[in-house]
Structures are given as C-alpha cells and as structure tokens.
Scaffold this motif. Structure first.
Motif: not given
Length: 122
Positions: A21, A27, A32-39
């Motif tokens: 990940t 990030i 990338l932000k919280e909730g982004d499925p790519r996390l």
C-alpha cells in the motif's frame, strides 16, 4: 531488465506485492486523501528494486540509498550528459548501490564496474 557487459550479467527486478500500500511519501506525491480506494492497493506504490550481478543479489531499494545518492549525484551532475561511467567499489553492496544511482541518469549508455580489493590498491 537485463544485460551482459564485460562478462558480467546484470539483472534489475522491480517487484510490487499484492499487499503493498502507498507509504507517506507516495500519499503526498499522488495527493491521496482519506477514503481514496487506492490507499488499499499497490496501484500507486513504487516497486522494490533488486539488483543482481552474475545471479547474486547485491542491492535492494532500502540498502543505504541516501549514502549512495550523496556519493553519486554530485559527480554525475558535475559532467554534462555523462555517457560512459566507471565504478570503483568493493565486492559488497557498495558497488551495486552506486550502480543503482548511476542508472537514474538517462544519459548513461555504459557502466564499467571494477571490483577493488586491498591487495590491488596497495
């Protein structure tokens, strides 16, 4: 990628694992932000790089990269478009760490690696 040069075979493997990940740097880099499925996927992760010379692993992404960056890049940037590079290093990870950093310069067309030993230097 792989190539043979002066009786040496060099293999470079870039490996991503399914469980990888993004780390903090990735990030930030990709915003990338919280909730982004790519996390939760390896989609935006930087692969781990392994360098093998003659079938022996000499380096991986995490081995002293900052040390090698500080050795290699000032010398590389001191020359306009370096093409043919010679690396003098011992038979340990040092040589492959230096080679890994040299390969980051897209002007390089060949690398000659000399394995030094104490008797030769004396």
């Amino acid at each position: 990628s792989s190539w043979t040069q002066s009786n040496q075979r060099v293999d470079i493997w870039d490996i991503k694992e399914v469980v990888d990940t993004p780390n903090k740097i990735e990030i930030i880099k990709f915003g990338l932000k919280e909730g982004d499925p790519r996390l939760h996927t390896p989609e935006l992760t930087i692969p781990d790089r392994y360098i093998f010379i003659n079938g022996r692993m000499l380096s991986d992404s995490d081995s002293n990269s900052v040390q090698y960056e500080t050795i290699v890049h000032p010398a590389m940037f001191a020359h306009e478009g370096p093409k043919d590079v010679t690396v003098l290093a011992g038979p340990t990870q040092a040589g492959s760490g230096v080679i890994r950093e040299v390969l980051k310069h897209n002007t390089v067309s060949s690398i000659t690696a000399w394995n030094t030993n104490s008797k030769l230097v004396e």
